[in-house]
Design a protein around this motif. Structure first.
Motif, mmCIF file in Angstrom:
data_model
loop_
_atom_site.group_PDB
_atom_site.id
_atom_site.type_symbol
_atom_site.label_atom_id
_atom_site.label_comp_id
_atom_site.label_asym_id
_atom_site.label_seq_id
_atom_site.Cartn_x
_atom_site.Cartn_y
_atom_site.Cartn_z
ATOM 1 N N ALA A 123 27.350 -14.628 25.170
ATOM 2 C CA ALA A 123 27.300 -13.948 26.460
ATOM 3 C C ALA A 123 27.814 -12.515 26.347
ATOM 4 N N GLU A 124 28.896 -12.324 25.580
ATOM 5 C CA GLU A 124 29.447 -10.978 25.401
ATOM 6 C C GLU A 124 28.469 -10.085 24.650
ATOM 7 N N ALA A 125 27.792 -10.625 23.650
ATOM 8 C CA ALA A 125 26.829 -9.825 22.891
ATOM 9 C C ALA A 125 25.616 -9.466 23.735
ATOM 10 N N ALA A 126 25.168 -10.403 24.563
ATOM 11 C CA ALA A 126 23.971 -10.170 25.371
ATOM 12 C C ALA A 126 24.240 -9.296 26.579
ATOM 13 N N ARG A 127 25.467 -9.391 27.141
ATOM 14 C CA ARG A 127 25.769 -8.679 28.387
ATOM 15 C C ARG A 127 27.153 -8.047 28.296
ATOM 16 N N PRO A 128 27.308 -7.026 27.461
ATOM 17 C CA PRO A 128 28.638 -6.432 27.274
ATOM 18 C C PRO A 128 29.178 -5.738 28.517
ATOM 19 N N ALA A 129 28.329 -5.431 29.492
ATOM 20 C CA ALA A 129 28.796 -4.769 30.712
ATOM 21 C C ALA A 129 29.190 -5.758 31.793
ATOM 22 N N ALA A 130 28.903 -7.033 31.602
ATOM 23 C CA ALA A 130 29.209 -8.031 32.621
ATOM 24 C C ALA A 130 30.705 -8.319 32.654
ATOM 25 N N THR A 131 31.173 -8.824 33.785
ATOM 26 C CA THR A 131 32.574 -9.206 33.888
ATOM 27 C C THR A 131 32.857 -10.431 33.038
ATOM 28 N N LEU A 132 34.125 -10.631 32.728
ATOM 29 C CA LEU A 132 34.523 -11.837 32.016
ATOM 30 C C LEU A 132 34.198 -13.081 32.828
ATOM 31 N N VAL A 133 34.364 -12.984 34.136
ATOM 32 C CA VAL A 133 34.036 -14.113 35.008
ATOM 33 C C VAL A 133 32.569 -14.488 34.871
ATOM 34 N N SER A 134 31.705 -13.495 34.942
ATOM 35 C CA SER A 134 30.273 -13.741 34.849
ATOM 36 C C SER A 134 29.897 -14.319 33.490
ATOM 37 N N ASN A 135 30.476 -13.786 32.427
ATOM 38 C CA ASN A 135 30.163 -14.304 31.092
ATOM 39 C C ASN A 135 30.729 -15.703 30.867
ATOM 40 N N LEU A 136 31.881 -15.993 31.450
ATOM 41 C CA LEU A 136 32.418 -17.349 31.330
ATOM 42 C C LEU A 136 31.519 -18.340 32.063
ATOM 43 N N ALA A 137 31.049 -17.971 33.250
ATOM 44 C CA ALA A 137 30.141 -18.849 33.979
ATOM 45 C C ALA A 137 28.872 -19.108 33.170
ATOM 46 N N ASP A 189 40.187 -5.780 30.115
ATOM 47 C CA ASP A 189 39.978 -6.832 31.103
ATOM 48 C C ASP A 189 40.624 -8.110 30.610
ATOM 49 N N TYR A 190 41.170 -8.911 31.540
ATOM 50 C CA TYR A 190 41.727 -10.195 31.147
ATOM 51 C C TYR A 190 41.285 -11.284 32.126
ATOM 52 N N LEU A 191 41.340 -12.517 31.639
ATOM 53 C CA LEU A 191 40.982 -13.685 32.443
ATOM 54 C C LEU A 191 41.841 -14.855 31.995
ATOM 55 N N VAL A 192 42.394 -15.575 32.961
ATOM 56 C CA VAL A 192 43.176 -16.777 32.701
ATOM 57 C C VAL A 192 42.661 -17.878 33.620
ATOM 58 N N LEU A 193 42.343 -19.031 33.042
ATOM 59 C CA LEU A 193 41.905 -20.192 33.815
ATOM 60 C C LEU A 193 42.665 -21.411 33.324
ATOM 61 N N CYS A 194 43.437 -21.999 34.192
ATOM 62 C CA CYS A 194 44.317 -23.129 33.914
ATOM 63 C C CYS A 194 45.514 -22.657 33.074
ATOM 64 N N VAL A 230 39.304 -25.514 35.909
ATOM 65 C CA VAL A 230 39.304 -25.488 34.457
ATOM 66 C C VAL A 230 37.860 -25.407 34.002
ATOM 67 N N ALA A 231 37.610 -24.848 32.826
ATOM 68 C CA ALA A 231 36.249 -24.804 32.293
ATOM 69 C C ALA A 231 35.821 -26.226 31.931
ATOM 70 N N ALA A 232 34.722 -26.683 32.511
ATOM 71 C CA ALA A 232 34.212 -28.024 32.229
ATOM 72 C C ALA A 232 32.690 -27.964 32.240
ATOM 73 N N ALA A 233 32.047 -28.571 33.255
ATOM 74 C CA ALA A 233 30.588 -28.570 33.321
ATOM 75 C C ALA A 233 30.047 -27.766 34.500
ATOM 76 N N ASP A 234 30.926 -27.296 35.376
ATOM 77 C CA ASP A 234 30.507 -26.578 36.580
ATOM 78 C C ASP A 234 30.849 -25.097 36.427
ATOM 79 N N PRO A 235 29.839 -24.215 36.388
ATOM 80 C CA PRO A 235 30.128 -22.788 36.200
ATOM 81 C C PRO A 235 30.902 -22.156 37.346
ATOM 82 N N GLU A 236 30.955 -22.808 38.497
ATOM 83 C CA GLU A 236 31.722 -22.238 39.602
ATOM 84 C C GLU A 236 33.192 -22.069 39.252
ATOM 85 N N ALA A 237 33.701 -22.901 38.337
ATOM 86 C CA ALA A 237 35.108 -22.803 37.957
ATOM 87 C C ALA A 237 35.458 -21.404 37.483
#
Length: 338
Positions: free
Chosen positions: A119-133, A170-175, A238-245
């Protein structure tokens, strides 16, 4: 690797002591709104400043990760893809519990890391949230239709990310995988405290069980009740199967220029942050200084020694845990002129 049973503790802005001087502690909730169905795409308002996109990384990175003594499997994962670094902490599956999946926690964290890199390679301008989803959606596809991804015990992982954008980070923390930051001499800790709040509520409900209930019964009740709170509005995310997380992550951006520039950062899984949060070996500044001087491996060694010295202090019903730390140091050619 958490059982997703005990997590970091904090408040909106609260003092944190870990056996030393109090340090600021920052948390945030639901910074981004839930995404629309389908592959998330960055919109102009989400994009980083154009001058930062494609900028060469300025981070010096060191890392260490190890399973507990006597076990070969490590359900943590540390990684770096260019300007992006991260730690993942796969949720341990308690013995006797089903996940609805033919894979295991190691499989999940490896695939999530790989998808984050893509995701980072394909969309380096996207937010971390968007790439994590996007990464979570990618891993969902990686299951290949073999697994029940709506199962309450589906595989999951914490996420802690840091990305160098040239002029900003940029930083991102989940759980419960905290991030320690040194910005111009001030040390802050970014945490997601919703798992801890969820666990506190579960402990309160445990009093409703009959006194005759044995330890195994109480543990099964706790795990079942906790699973019902995973990726729920009044539970924890938490990161699981639902991208909304991803859209419920704790996120932020810090400058790499000026007096408040980010100098150092440490990304931790809870097995490593236990040095402060569980054993009180030092405060967060002490942790940062130890990793700076002796490396992330020295931190893990200190945790292992504390686990040996305090075998009665079980964390998540186990005497030791996977432990990981990534140290990032930021240097720029113009630092001396800042």
């Amino acid at each position: 690797m958490p059982d997703h049973g005990v997590g970091s503790q904090g408040a909106e802005v609260a003092a944190m002591t870990g056996g030393g001087t109090a340090q600021p502690r920052r948390t945030a909730h639901a910074t981004y709104p839930p995404g629309e169905p389908g592959l998330p795409e960055a919109v102009p308002a989400e994009r980083r400043r154009g001058v930062a996109v494609g900028a060469a990384p300025t981070m010096r990175v060191r890392s260490a990760s190890a399973p507990p003594p006597g076990r070969a499997a490590n359900e943590d994962l540390v990684f770096r893809f260019g300007p992006l670094v991260g730690v993942l902490d796969g949720a341990t599956v308690p013995e006797g519990f089903d996940t609805g999946c033919v894979h295991g926690p190691q499989w999940y964290v490896r695939h999530l890391a790989a998808r984050l890199g893509l995701a980072e390679a394909a969309r380096p301008a996207a937010t971390l949230v968007s790439n994590l989803a996007a990464a979570i959606l990618g891993v969902r596809a990686d299951h290949g239709g073999q697994c029940d991804l709506d199962h309450p015990g589906t595989l999951s992982s914490t996420v802690c990310l840091l990305r160098d954008g040239g002029d900003q980070v940029d930083y991102l923390v989940l759980c419960d995988s905290p991030l320690v930051l040194d910005t111009g001499g001030r040390v802050d800790v970014v945490v997601d405290d919703r798992l801890a709040a969820s666990v506190a509520r579960l402990r309160a409900t445990a009093t409703a069980l009959p006194e005759s209930a044995d330890r195994a019964t109480r543990f099964r009740h706790a795990v079942t009740a906790q699973r019902e709170q995973m990726n729920r509005t009044h539970g924890y995310w938490v990161a699981a199967a639902d991208p909304e997380a991803a859209y419920h992550s704790v996120v932020g951006t810090l400058p790499l220029r000026g007096s408040a520039t980010l100098r150092r950062a440490v990304l931790l899984t809870d097995g490593a942050s236990a040095a402060v949060e569980e054993f009180g070996l030092f405060d967060w500044t002490g942790l940062l200084d130890l990793v700076t001087a002796d490396g992330p491996g020295a931190l893990i060694e200190r945790v292992r020694a504390a686990e040996r010295d305090h075998p009665d202090r079980l964390r998540r019903h186990k005497p030791a845990d996977d432990a990981s730390a990534v140290y990032c140091e930021f240097t720029r050619p113009d630092d001396r002129n800042a």
